[in-house]
Write an enzyme that holds these catalytic residues in place. Structure first.
Site, mmCIF file in Angstrom:
data_model
loop_
_atom_site.group_PDB
_atom_site.id
_atom_site.type_symbol
_atom_site.label_atom_id
_atom_site.label_comp_id
_atom_site.label_asym_id
_atom_site.label_seq_id
_atom_site.Cartn_x
_atom_site.Cartn_y
_atom_site.Cartn_z
ATOM 1 N N CYS A 1 -13.708 67.278 -1.534
ATOM 2 C CA CYS A 1 -13.894 65.874 -1.930
ATOM 3 C C CYS A 1 -12.551 65.160 -2.044
ATOM 4 C CB CYS A 1 -14.631 65.791 -3.266
ATOM 5 S SG CYS A 1 -16.387 66.135 -3.191
ATOM 6 N N CYS B 1 -24.152 67.821 1.377
ATOM 7 C CA CYS B 1 -24.052 67.904 -0.087
ATOM 8 C C CYS B 1 -25.048 67.007 -0.799
ATOM 9 C CB CYS B 1 -22.637 67.547 -0.530
ATOM 10 S SG CYS B 1 -21.390 68.625 0.171
ATOM 11 N N CYS C 1 -17.204 63.320 -7.728
ATOM 12 C CA CYS C 1 -16.351 63.820 -6.650
ATOM 13 C C CYS C 1 -14.876 63.668 -6.973
ATOM 14 C CB CYS C 1 -16.666 63.081 -5.351
ATOM 15 S SG CYS C 1 -16.244 61.342 -5.417
HETATM 16 FE FE1 SF4 Z 1 -16.847 67.687 1.189
HETATM 17 FE FE2 SF4 Z 1 -19.349 67.695 0.243
HETATM 18 FE FE3 SF4 Z 1 -17.368 66.407 -1.067
HETATM 19 FE FE4 SF4 Z 1 -18.339 65.491 1.255
HETATM 20 S S1 SF4 Z 1 -19.428 65.647 -0.737
HETATM 21 S S2 SF4 Z 1 -16.250 65.576 0.696
HETATM 22 S S3 SF4 Z 1 -18.694 67.422 2.394
HETATM 23 S S4 SF4 Z 1 -17.614 68.633 -0.736
#
Ligand code: SF4
Length: 261
Positions: A127, A213, A238
């Site tokens: 993220c 995700c 995130c």
């Molecule tokens: Fe990576 Fe999932 Fe975060 Fe998107 S939501 S940046 S795919 S971990």
């Protein structure tokens, strides 16, 4: 070059108290009176709340800057929806921010493409590279950003104010005009103003992020339960909207990545 508009904690605290009972459009009016044309932007993943803010902002400032992050992992429906938003709001300046491709490639080469499913620190690293760092870079170009955060979305958002000083992003101002709105108010607004909404809402999604995700929720689940659903005990964040006091996930991911990332 315009002079940067800056506040200190005391000033912004007083403004936050003044505006705490204000309607979202009043908070926006203050923001647009305070910050210049290019120094304020709506930042949104084009979800319901962000679309309310975008729609409200367009009424006052038709050429509002709108920043959204393309992690390169979004659902196809999101890419199509970006086109819908552009068509519906032809006057906005929509900027699609992308991560550093070299960094993404290096991360995947070192860890594997699905490494983010293996642990919370791994996920935070992904993220950080794909979302947080690109946005941090983009926010350097503004003095204030407008979000669609609401207090009832998640425990980590329960104490947000309508106007905050964002110490995680160089002390710029963060505006959360919908802080005290309920979900019903969001959807009533979208319906009443005929705002096009992300098509995945119609498929049971209640919070939409990257394709691998995000999943629809089942009855009784929290609205953000479909995000990183395999994790237990980790905040559904995130790192973009991490706790201001600690720098939260952004700093943790930075440590995991190393100082040269
Ligand atoms: Fe990576 Fe999932 Fe975060 Fe998107 S939501 S940046 S795919 S971990």
């Amino acid at each position: 070059m315009s002079t940067r508009v800056q506040f200190d904690d005391l000033e912004i605290g007083e403004i936050a108290i003044d505006l705490d009972a204000s309607e979202p459009d009043e908070v926006l009016d203050w923001a647009f009176d305070t910050f210049g044309q290019d120094e304020i932007a709506v930042v949104t993943a084009l979800q319901a709340e962000g679309m309310v803010m975008l729609d409200m902002a367009v009424q006052v400032r038709p050429d509002i800057r709108v920043l959204t992050v393309d992690t390169l992992m979004l659902p196809q429906a999101t890419y199509e929806y970006i086109d819908t938003v552009r068509e519906h709001y032809p006057t906005i300046r929509l900027e699609v921010i992308k991560p550093d491709l070299e960094q993404v490639t290096a991360m995947e080469h070192a860890n594997g493409r699905d490494f983010f499913t293996q642990s919370v620190p791994n996920r935070l690293t992904c993220c950080s590279v794909r979302k947080v760092q690109p946005l941090v870079g983009a926010l350097r170009s503004v003095d204030a950003w407008i979000t669609g955060l609401r207090r009832e979305q998640w425990a980590s958002r329960a104490a947000i104010r309508k106007v905050e000083l964002d110490h995680d992003h160089d002390g710029i101002v963060k505006l959360n005009p919908l802080a005290d709105w309920a979900s019903d108010e969001v959807w009533d607004y979208l319906r009443d103003h005929e705002v096009p909404t992300h098509p995945l809402y119609a498929q049971g999604y209640t919070s939409i992020g990257c394709d691998p995700c995000t999943r629809p929720i089942t009855e009784g689940e929290d609205d953000r339960a479909g995000r990183w659903w395999w994790e237990t005990g980790a905040p559904k964040e995130c790192g973009i909207h991490c706790p201001i006091e600690t720098g939260g996930f952004e700093h943790e991911a930075h440590a995991l990545l190393g100082a040269d990332q």
